[in-house]
Design an enzyme around this catalytic site. Structure first.
Site, PDB file in Angstrom:
ATOM      1  CG  ASP A 190      38.437  40.762  46.926  1.00  3.76           C
ATOM      2  OD1 ASP A 190      38.170  40.921  48.128  1.00  3.76           O
ATOM      3  OD2 ASP A 190      39.233  39.897  46.540  1.00  3.76           O
ATOM      4  NE  ARG A 211      39.017  35.917  30.780  1.00  2.44           N
ATOM      5  CZ  ARG A 211      38.993  36.874  31.697  1.00  2.44           C
ATOM      6  NH1 ARG A 211      37.862  37.214  32.247  1.00  2.44           N
ATOM      7  NH2 ARG A 211      40.101  37.481  32.058  1.00  2.44           N
TER       8      ARG A 211
END
Length: 162
Positions: A77, A142
């Site tokens: 990020d 996930r």
């Protein structure tokens, strides 16, 4: 070479990447010797970076001394987490360290500060919070076999219980 998986979000990408390397090795006259190791980091709460990195799992990284290391990460990020990890690894005197990240976010923060870029990138993505393919939102999602964006309704529903 030691392939170092950043758990938990990187495990599916790590597995697929190692399967491909093993497949390539099977066709090479001189295969690349490969060892694997794991490290667990924490830097997010909900969809915000906590501003710090916690190394919360994995064996001692002393075995990386003098080795070529490929860090396999799920997403970059701002890049601050990876910068901190790379700084942490300096004490182990690796021969060389490269980073492969499945995704890199195109963020205003990155453009403004020319943030960290991994050596190898699968995809550049918009500045959205994604989940799936082992990438989570507070440990949810996930298990998805695809990658998608968590909308505001999902963020509220699965927010951490602070």
């Amino acid at each position: 070479m030691v392939a170092l998986c950043v758990l938990k979000g990187g495990y599916k990408f790590f597995t697929d990447l190692l399967d491909r390397i093993k497949q390539m090795n099977s066709h090479m006259e001189k295969p690349l010797p490969l060892a694997v190791d794991f490290i667990r980091l924490r830097s997010y709460v909900d969809d915000q970076s906590s501003g710090k990195i916690e190394v919360i799992g994995g064996d001692s990284l002393e075995n990386l001394k003098g080795k070529n290391v490929l860090i396999v990460e799920d997403i970059v990020d701002t890049g601050r987490t990876m910068e901190r990890l790379l700084e942490h690894l300096k004490q182990f005197e690796c021969k060389m360290v490269k980073v492969a990240s499945l995704c890199v976010k195109r963020t205003v923060r990155r453009s403004a500060i020319l943030g960290y870029r991994p050596d190898y990138t699968g995809f550049e993505i918009p500045d959205e919070f994604i989940v799936g393919y082992a990438i989570d939102y507070n440990e949810y999602f996930r298990d998805l076999n695809h990658v998608c964006v968590v909308n505001e309704v999902g963020k509220k529903k699965y927010a951490s219980q602070k």
